[in-house]
Design a protein around this motif. Structure first.
Motif, PDB file in Angstrom:
ATOM      1  N   THR A  24       0.970  -1.183   0.089  1.00  0.00           N
ATOM      2  CA  THR A  24      -0.047  -0.078   0.077  1.00  0.00           C
ATOM      3  C   THR A  24       0.964   1.268   0.050  1.00  0.00           C
ATOM      4  O   THR A  24       1.908   1.472   0.956  1.00  0.00           O
ATOM      5  CB  THR A  24      -0.926  -0.183   1.192  1.00  0.00           C
ATOM      6  OG1 THR A  24      -1.738  -1.084   1.485  1.00  0.00           O
ATOM      7  CG2 THR A  24      -1.789   1.139   1.308  1.00  0.00           C
ATOM      8  N   VAL A  25       0.460   2.347  -0.933  1.00  0.00           N
ATOM      9  CA  VAL A  25       1.182   3.552  -0.807  1.00  0.00           C
ATOM     10  C   VAL A  25       0.057   4.655  -0.339  1.00  0.00           C
ATOM     11  O   VAL A  25      -1.088   4.757  -0.693  1.00  0.00           O
ATOM     12  CB  VAL A  25       1.609   3.895  -2.345  1.00  0.00           C
ATOM     13  CG1 VAL A  25       2.199   5.450  -2.356  1.00  0.00           C
ATOM     14  CG2 VAL A  25       2.579   3.012  -2.873  1.00  0.00           C
ATOM     15  N   GLU A  26       0.558   5.252   0.666  1.00  0.00           N
ATOM     16  CA  GLU A  26      -0.257   6.308   1.293  1.00  0.00           C
ATOM     17  C   GLU A  26      -0.103   7.796   0.586  1.00  0.00           C
ATOM     18  O   GLU A  26       1.154   8.190   0.216  1.00  0.00           O
ATOM     19  CB  GLU A  26       0.261   6.811   2.679  1.00  0.00           C
ATOM     20  CG  GLU A  26      -0.103   5.487   3.353  1.00  0.00           C
ATOM     21  CD  GLU A  26      -1.714   4.999   3.540  1.00  0.00           C
ATOM     22  OE1 GLU A  26      -2.539   5.496   3.579  1.00  0.00           O
ATOM     23  OE2 GLU A  26      -1.759   3.764   3.697  1.00  0.00           O
ATOM     24  N   TYR A  27      -1.018   8.472   0.083  1.00  0.00           N
ATOM     25  CA  TYR A  27      -1.043   9.627  -0.747  1.00  0.00           C
ATOM     26  C   TYR A  27      -2.356  10.422  -0.108  1.00  0.00           C
ATOM     27  O   TYR A  27      -3.462  10.124  -0.605  1.00  0.00           O
ATOM     28  CB  TYR A  27      -1.066   9.498  -2.003  1.00  0.00           C
ATOM     29  CG  TYR A  27      -1.080  10.527  -2.988  1.00  0.00           C
ATOM     30  CD1 TYR A  27       0.343  10.960  -3.385  1.00  0.00           C
ATOM     31  CD2 TYR A  27      -2.020  10.926  -3.710  1.00  0.00           C
ATOM     32  CE1 TYR A  27       0.368  12.210  -3.899  1.00  0.00           C
ATOM     33  CE2 TYR A  27      -2.078  12.046  -4.677  1.00  0.00           C
ATOM     34  CZ  TYR A  27      -0.586  12.828  -4.595  1.00  0.00           C
ATOM     35  OH  TYR A  27      -0.672  13.916  -5.376  1.00  0.00           O
ATOM     36  N   THR A  85      -5.661  10.773 -10.458  1.00  0.00           N
ATOM     37  CA  THR A  85      -7.199  10.565  -9.890  1.00  0.00           C
ATOM     38  C   THR A  85      -7.504  11.246  -8.488  1.00  0.00           C
ATOM     39  O   THR A  85      -8.471  12.050  -8.445  1.00  0.00           O
ATOM     40  CB  THR A  85      -7.489   9.066  -9.951  1.00  0.00           C
ATOM     41  OG1 THR A  85      -7.114   8.619 -11.379  1.00  0.00           O
ATOM     42  CG2 THR A  85      -9.159   8.819  -9.744  1.00  0.00           C
ATOM     43  N   ILE A  86      -6.572  10.848  -7.839  1.00  0.00           N
ATOM     44  CA  ILE A  86      -6.813  11.398  -6.241  1.00  0.00           C
ATOM     45  C   ILE A  86      -7.026  12.929  -6.544  1.00  0.00           C
ATOM     46  O   ILE A  86      -7.643  13.773  -5.705  1.00  0.00           O
ATOM     47  CB  ILE A  86      -5.946  11.079  -5.321  1.00  0.00           C
ATOM     48  CG1 ILE A  86      -6.288   9.485  -5.206  1.00  0.00           C
ATOM     49  CG2 ILE A  86      -5.869  11.674  -3.981  1.00  0.00           C
ATOM     50  CD1 ILE A  86      -5.292   8.590  -4.340  1.00  0.00           C
ATOM     51  N   ASP A  87      -5.868  13.555  -6.963  1.00  0.00           N
ATOM     52  CA  ASP A  87      -5.562  14.966  -7.099  1.00  0.00           C
ATOM     53  C   ASP A  87      -6.951  15.570  -7.948  1.00  0.00           C
ATOM     54  O   ASP A  87      -7.338  16.594  -7.520  1.00  0.00           O
ATOM     55  CB  ASP A  87      -4.496  15.415  -8.077  1.00  0.00           C
ATOM     56  CG  ASP A  87      -3.160  15.285  -7.182  1.00  0.00           C
ATOM     57  OD1 ASP A  87      -3.274  15.026  -5.885  1.00  0.00           O
ATOM     58  OD2 ASP A  87      -1.970  14.942  -7.836  1.00  0.00           O
ATOM     59  N   GLN A  88      -7.618  14.956  -8.881  1.00  0.00           N
ATOM     60  CA  GLN A  88      -8.542  15.773  -9.689  1.00  0.00           C
ATOM     61  C   GLN A  88      -9.857  15.388  -9.111  1.00  0.00           C
ATOM     62  O   GLN A  88     -10.686  16.303  -9.139  1.00  0.00           O
ATOM     63  CB  GLN A  88      -8.477  14.885 -11.149  1.00  0.00           C
ATOM     64  CG  GLN A  88      -7.340  15.352 -11.996  1.00  0.00           C
ATOM     65  CD  GLN A  88      -7.331  14.583 -13.333  1.00  0.00           C
ATOM     66  OE1 GLN A  88      -7.953  13.703 -13.728  1.00  0.00           O
ATOM     67  NE2 GLN A  88      -6.622  15.130 -14.229  1.00  0.00           N
ATOM     68  N   LEU A  89      -9.957  14.232  -8.495  1.00  0.00           N
ATOM     69  CA  LEU A  89     -11.403  14.075  -7.849  1.00  0.00           C
ATOM     70  C   LEU A  89     -11.623  14.051  -6.447  1.00  0.00           C
ATOM     71  O   LEU A  89     -12.743  14.079  -5.938  1.00  0.00           O
ATOM     72  CB  LEU A  89     -11.750  12.570  -8.632  1.00  0.00           C
ATOM     73  CG  LEU A  89     -11.930  12.382 -10.173  1.00  0.00           C
ATOM     74  CD1 LEU A  89     -12.128  10.960 -10.350  1.00  0.00           C
ATOM     75  CD2 LEU A  89     -13.022  13.339 -10.438  1.00  0.00           C
ATOM     76  N   GLY A  90     -10.370  13.773  -5.626  1.00  0.00           N
ATOM     77  CA  GLY A  90     -10.516  13.874  -4.326  1.00  0.00           C
ATOM     78  C   GLY A  90     -11.653  12.858  -3.744  1.00  0.00           C
ATOM     79  O   GLY A  90     -11.781  11.807  -4.262  1.00  0.00           O
ATOM     80  N   ASP A  91     -12.415  13.082  -2.777  1.00  0.00           N
ATOM     81  CA  ASP A  91     -13.451  12.281  -2.176  1.00  0.00           C
ATOM     82  C   ASP A  91     -14.514  11.801  -3.264  1.00  0.00           C
ATOM     83  O   ASP A  91     -15.134  10.952  -2.943  1.00  0.00           O
ATOM     84  CB  ASP A  91     -13.862  12.850  -0.899  1.00  0.00           C
ATOM     85  CG  ASP A  91     -13.005  12.954   0.409  1.00  0.00           C
ATOM     86  OD1 ASP A  91     -12.011  11.842   0.177  1.00  0.00           O
ATOM     87  OD2 ASP A  91     -12.968  13.571   1.330  1.00  0.00           O
ATOM     88  N   THR A  92     -14.933  12.800  -4.107  1.00  0.00           N
ATOM     89  CA  THR A  92     -15.923  12.207  -5.163  1.00  0.00           C
ATOM     90  C   THR A  92     -15.473  11.088  -5.903  1.00  0.00           C
ATOM     91  O   THR A  92     -16.319  10.566  -6.476  1.00  0.00           O
ATOM     92  CB  THR A  92     -16.180  13.408  -6.300  1.00  0.00           C
ATOM     93  OG1 THR A  92     -14.874  13.536  -6.800  1.00  0.00           O
ATOM     94  CG2 THR A  92     -16.501  14.681  -5.191  1.00  0.00           C
ATOM     95  N   ILE A  93     -14.455  10.648  -5.936  1.00  0.00           N
ATOM     96  CA  ILE A  93     -14.070   9.271  -6.348  1.00  0.00           C
ATOM     97  C   ILE A  93     -15.013   8.188  -5.994  1.00  0.00           C
ATOM     98  O   ILE A  93     -15.156   7.260  -6.780  1.00  0.00           O
ATOM     99  CB  ILE A  93     -12.458   8.891  -6.168  1.00  0.00           C
ATOM    100  CG1 ILE A  93     -12.193   7.771  -7.179  1.00  0.00           C
ATOM    101  CG2 ILE A  93     -12.287   8.651  -4.737  1.00  0.00           C
ATOM    102  CD1 ILE A  93     -10.650   7.725  -7.146  1.00  0.00           C
ATOM    103  N   PHE A  94     -15.381   8.219  -4.588  1.00  0.00           N
ATOM    104  CA  PHE A  94     -16.315   7.304  -4.133  1.00  0.00           C
ATOM    105  C   PHE A  94     -17.839   7.591  -4.326  1.00  0.00           C
ATOM    106  O   PHE A  94     -18.721   6.415  -3.934  1.00  0.00           O
ATOM    107  CB  PHE A  94     -16.021   7.119  -2.565  1.00  0.00           C
ATOM    108  CG  PHE A  94     -14.694   7.050  -2.089  1.00  0.00           C
ATOM    109  CD1 PHE A  94     -14.138   5.815  -2.545  1.00  0.00           C
ATOM    110  CD2 PHE A  94     -13.932   8.000  -1.585  1.00  0.00           C
ATOM    111  CE1 PHE A  94     -12.587   5.577  -2.214  1.00  0.00           C
ATOM    112  CE2 PHE A  94     -12.580   7.707  -1.207  1.00  0.00           C
ATOM    113  CZ  PHE A  94     -11.969   6.580  -1.682  1.00  0.00           C
TER     114      PHE A  94
END
Length: 95
Positions: A24-27, A85-94
């Motif tokens: 796992t990589v934390e980001y 993806t995390i940078d662009q969508l943040g929590d909305t990824i879920f």
């Protein structure tokens, strides 16, 4: 029966089954778990992105069309794409 087994495996998705998940990589508060998928001698970009713990754990799985010639390169590209993806969508990824 070999041909039928091959066709069944192709349509059942066993040809592109994920291999052992990587560390796992934390980001930015998210956890990225690369899971390259062997696909016809190459590796397909795939990972799980999670956030939270216990009942609050949220997971987003993604599989990209990108194919890489070796596993290490695939993991490198997977991490880059997951971070983007995390940078662009943040929590909305879920959602």
């Amino acid at each position: 029966m070999g041909i039928l087994s091959s066709l069944k495996g192709l349509f059942a998705g066993t040809e592109s089954a994920p291999e052992k998940a990587e560390d796992t990589v934390e980001y930015k508060g998210f956890s990225i778990i690369p899971a390259p998928m062997k696909d016809g001698g190459q590796y397909r970009v795939a990972a799980s992105i999670t956030k939270g713990e216990g009942d609050e754990l949220k997971t987003h799985n993604f599989i990209r069309s990108d194919l890489m010639p070796n596993r290490d390169e695939c993991i490198e590209i997977t991490l880059r794409k997951a971070k983007l993806t995390i940078d662009q969508l943040g929590d909305t990824i879920f959602n």
